[in-house]
Structure formats: C-alpha cells, structure tokens
Write an enzyme that holds these catalytic residues in place. Structure first.
Site, PDB file in Angstrom:
ATOM      1  N   ASP A  49      34.869  53.143 109.969  1.00 41.59           N
ATOM      2  CA  ASP A  49      36.178  52.930 109.687  1.00 41.59           C
ATOM      3  C   ASP A  49      36.684  54.276 109.369  1.00 41.59           C
ATOM      4  O   ASP A  49      35.950  55.316 108.845  1.00 41.59           O
ATOM      5  CB  ASP A  49      36.344  51.882 108.529  1.00 41.59           C
TER       6      ASP A  49
ATOM      7  N   GLU B 206      34.864  51.580 104.230  1.00 39.45           N
ATOM      8  CA  GLU B 206      34.615  52.654 103.098  1.00 39.45           C
ATOM      9  C   GLU B 206      36.001  53.326 102.503  1.00 39.45           C
ATOM     10  O   GLU B 206      36.090  53.527 101.468  1.00 39.45           O
ATOM     11  CB  GLU B 206      33.778  53.789 103.702  1.00 39.45           C
TER      12      GLU B 206
END
Length: 447
Positions: A90, A152
C-alpha cells in the site's frame, strides 16, 4: 556468473515490473481510491512471489479488510536459520497532483531516477526482494517466510495479526525492508525509531462568534488562546519543550551532516535549522513536536468576528525509551497547564506508539554488515530514523530472540510520502545484492 552480474542483468526486468506495480493506485483508504486497487496489488505481489519459490503464496484477510501476502519457501536444510522478509504494497495518496513533475502512478525516468508513488516506499523494496531471490535461483541456503502487508500506511492491521499468529511468522532474523540508506551509495541500517503520540486539542471560549469591534479586548479569543498554547511547545531556538520529556539526549551513531540535511529537507536559503543539538540529535534522539493542522476560520471569507472555538492536531515524536502512554500524557498535561484565561480545553489521544531500539550484537548484524560492505565497497553505518514503525515493536515483543534489521531502497532523495517520490535504480540493484549476500552469509555464520 556471480551475483552482481546476475542482478545487473535482472535490472532489465525490474523496471517494467515496478512500472506495473506503481501503476496500481493501492492507497488503503476507500474514501480516496477503490479498495479493488489494493486487492489488485495484493494479487500482483502474491503471483510474483509464487514465481520465486513461494509455492504456497496466498492472501490473508486482516481485521480491517486489507489483505496481506503470506508465504514460505523451505530451504535445503530444515535446521538452517529462518529469515522473514517484510515489505508493504500500500502507498500514501499522491496529495496534490499538481505538485508532481510526472504522473504519480506512472513510473517515469528523470535524470536517472524512477519517479512514481510507491517507487521507493515500499514497492521498490518488493522488487528488491524479488531481484535478490531471482539472482540466487535455487541456491537459497536458508528457510524463508514472507509477509507483504496492505495497510501499513493506514491502520497497520498486521500489528494485531502477528501476535495472534505468532508461529506463522516466527523467524531467526527479520528483514524489515521499509527503510534505507544515508544517501545513494552509502549503506546503512536503521537501529532506532522514534515513538509517536498524536493528539487533537480543542479550545472553547465563547458560546458563539462575536463582533470584534463591539466585544474585542475583553472577550476571550479561542484562536488566540490556542496560538498561545502552541507557542509554548518550542523555545526560541526551536527545541521542543513539552514538560516531562528529555531534550538533552545525544545521538551516538553516524552523524547527519547539516549541509546534507539542508538539501534533503529543502530548507530555504537563510532559514536556520532548529535546536541546540546536532542534526542527528534533533531528528533521532530528541523529542520533536509538529503542528499538523488547525481548524479555524480561513483567511478567504473571514469576518470581523472573535473566534469562539478552535482546534489543532499535533504530532509528537520521541526517541525510544519512553512508553507511548507516558509520551501522550505528557503532551496532554502540558497543554492543559498552559491554557490561558480559563478557556475550556479537551484533548483526544490518537493511538500512541513507543519507539524502537534494535539489538546489533548478533550474527545477523555481522552478516548484514559484511554483505553491505561487499555490495557497496564501503562500511555499513547505523542510523536513526525520526519516523515510527509500530510493527517493529510488535515483532520484537512477539519474537524476542529474533534479530530485526531495518533496511531498504529508500534514502533522503526518495521524498517518500511527498510529491515526486522516486527511487534510484542503483539502490534497488545494490540492496538486492546486499540481501542475496546476506542470505548466503547468514546461513554460513549460523551453520
């Protein structure tokens, strides 16, 4: 053909693959980008690692709905050490696309660097892992485990997953590849991370707006009160002055040269650096408070009225050693103590996280130091990082005997989290070589 030559040849494959991955806008925030994009990135990562020997590569759903890529690759000897490879797919949102010199989700080469959101943080590290394993081929002498997470940058859902599935990811050494070097070509591992406490402070002084001419001078101004409170968080030199926090610690490792920092941070000519300590002290070993945002009337459209209420969001970073809850409470207590005029103050604490300090006296650190020296032709140094990676504390608590090594392709010019993020392809090649050499050396020293 040696590893360096193999990786040099593999770099022709790295760019198109990184371009594919960067083209997926995997921002883990459904308010900004469809969740299908993160799912697409997760499948890409799963399939890529399945192609380098993780035959059981699979998607695991986290509590927040994101998907982590998990997998194992047994080595030739079950008694060989186990190494966990970590990264995340991500990315941060692109922010203002007008500030980008190139399209944020289109990998573009400019002056030898590859630009695009996630090119360094952290999709470049995904390609680093893949390149290292491709260079080793069938000659991987350790047992491997893999986790590439998908939230994250937002919820950090892996932090809850790890202790609940401790045996799944247990390893002797963990390569947390979400960090980087001191500069391009200067190898380093990060051994210290600051803790973090975010708070939102609300100030109320009046029931409603009042005419500044009729009431100004006696009526308390909530915005002025907030500004006065925020002004107490730093002294005239820029040192953070939150009561109860140590502002004298000294960084013991490699220095961050002021002239380098000015370039890396884009400090304007004539503007001073902050604090009484060195740059290394200020960004790695001492507390730092940042005002992230203020809710108040905007300049455009503002009226001649006294502001009845105002709010601010603050970010406090502290070196390892101070518990997260204590850090947050110190900031809350400071704000309450300095509030003027009896204004009403409420403070909300947002998910504090403690700092991290790595142990560096184990066999894995010996192996990574030797691998970096061979890959780069110069000794490895140890750095701090002013950012926070709460997962490192989770790994350390869950696997107290494991060695954690923070490294990767990111470096100051990468501008992670900012417009115009980029990666130097030479860093991908050198760090892939470092990782491959580490896996070889770690197996040897643990034999």
């Amino acid at each position: 053909m040696d590893l360096r030559e193999r990786i040099a040849r593999l770099m022709g494959q790295v760019r198109p693959e990184l371009a594919e991955l960067v083209a997926i806008p995997s921002v883990a925030d459904p308010r900004q980008f469809p969740p299908e994009e993160c799912a697409r990135a997760a499948r890409w990562v799963r399939d890529a690692f399945a192609g380098v020997g993780f035959s059981d590569a699979r998607l695991a759903e986290m509590a927040d709905g994101s998907q982590a890529v998990l997998g194992t690759r047994p080595g030739p000897d079950p008694e060989a050490p186990t190494v966990l490879l970590y990264a995340h797919y991500d990315v941060q949102p692109p922010l203002n696309e007008a500030d980008w010199r190139t399209p944020p989700f289109e990998l573009t080469e400019v002056d030898g660097r590859w630009y695009g959101r996630g090119a360094a943080d952290c999709k470049g590290n995904v390609l680093m892992h893949l390149t290292a394993l491709r260079a080793l081929g069938d000659q991987v002498p350790v047992n491997l485990k893999l986790v590439v997470e998908g939230s994250e940058e937002t919820t950090g859902a892996l932090e809850d997953f790890v202790p609940e599935h401790a045996d799944l990811l247990r390893a002797d050494a963990i390569l947390v590849c979400d960090s980087g070097n001191a500069a391009v070509g200067h190898p380093a591992v990060t051994v210290s991370l600051r803790g973090v406490a975010d708070v939102v402070v609300h100030v109320e002084a009046l029931a409603s707006e009042l005419h500044s001419g009729l009431f100004g001078g006696a009526a308390p101004d909530a915005l002025a009160a907030l500004i006065a409170m925020l002004a107490t968080l730093r002294d005239a030199r820029g040192n953070t002055t939150v009561r109860g926090l140590d502002n004298t610690q000294v960084w013991p490792g490699a220095p961050y040269l002021p002239e380098r920092f000015r370039v890396d941070a884009g400090v304007l000519d004539g503007v001073s650096l902050l604090g009484d300590g060195t740059v290394s002290d200020m960004v790695w070993s001492r507390p730092a408070v940042t005002i992230l945002g203020i809710d108040c009337p905007p300049v455009l459209g503002s009226a001649a009225a006294i502001t009845p209420r105002a709010s601010a969001r603050l970010n406090l970073r502290v070196p390892p050693g101070t518990p997260a809850g204590q850090v947050a409470q110190a900031l809350v207590s400071h704000l309450l103590d300095v509030a003027p005029w009896g204004v009403h103050v409420t403070v909300e604490i947002e998910a504090p996280a403690s700092g991290f300090l790595a142990a560096t006296d184990g066999l894995a650190y010996q192996a990574i130091a030797a691998a970096m020296h061979e890959a780069y032709g110069r000794p490895m140094v140890t750095l701090g990082d002013g950012a926070s990676i709460p997962l490192c504390n989770v790994f350390a608590d869950t696997y107290p005997d494991a060695e954690l090594i923070l490294m990767g392709v990111e470096e100051p010019l990468a501008l992670i989290h900012a417009p115009n993020e980029s990666v130097d392809p030479a860093e991908i090649a050198a760090m892939a070589l470092t990782e491959a050499l580490f896996l070889q050396r770690y197996a040897a020293v643990r034999a």
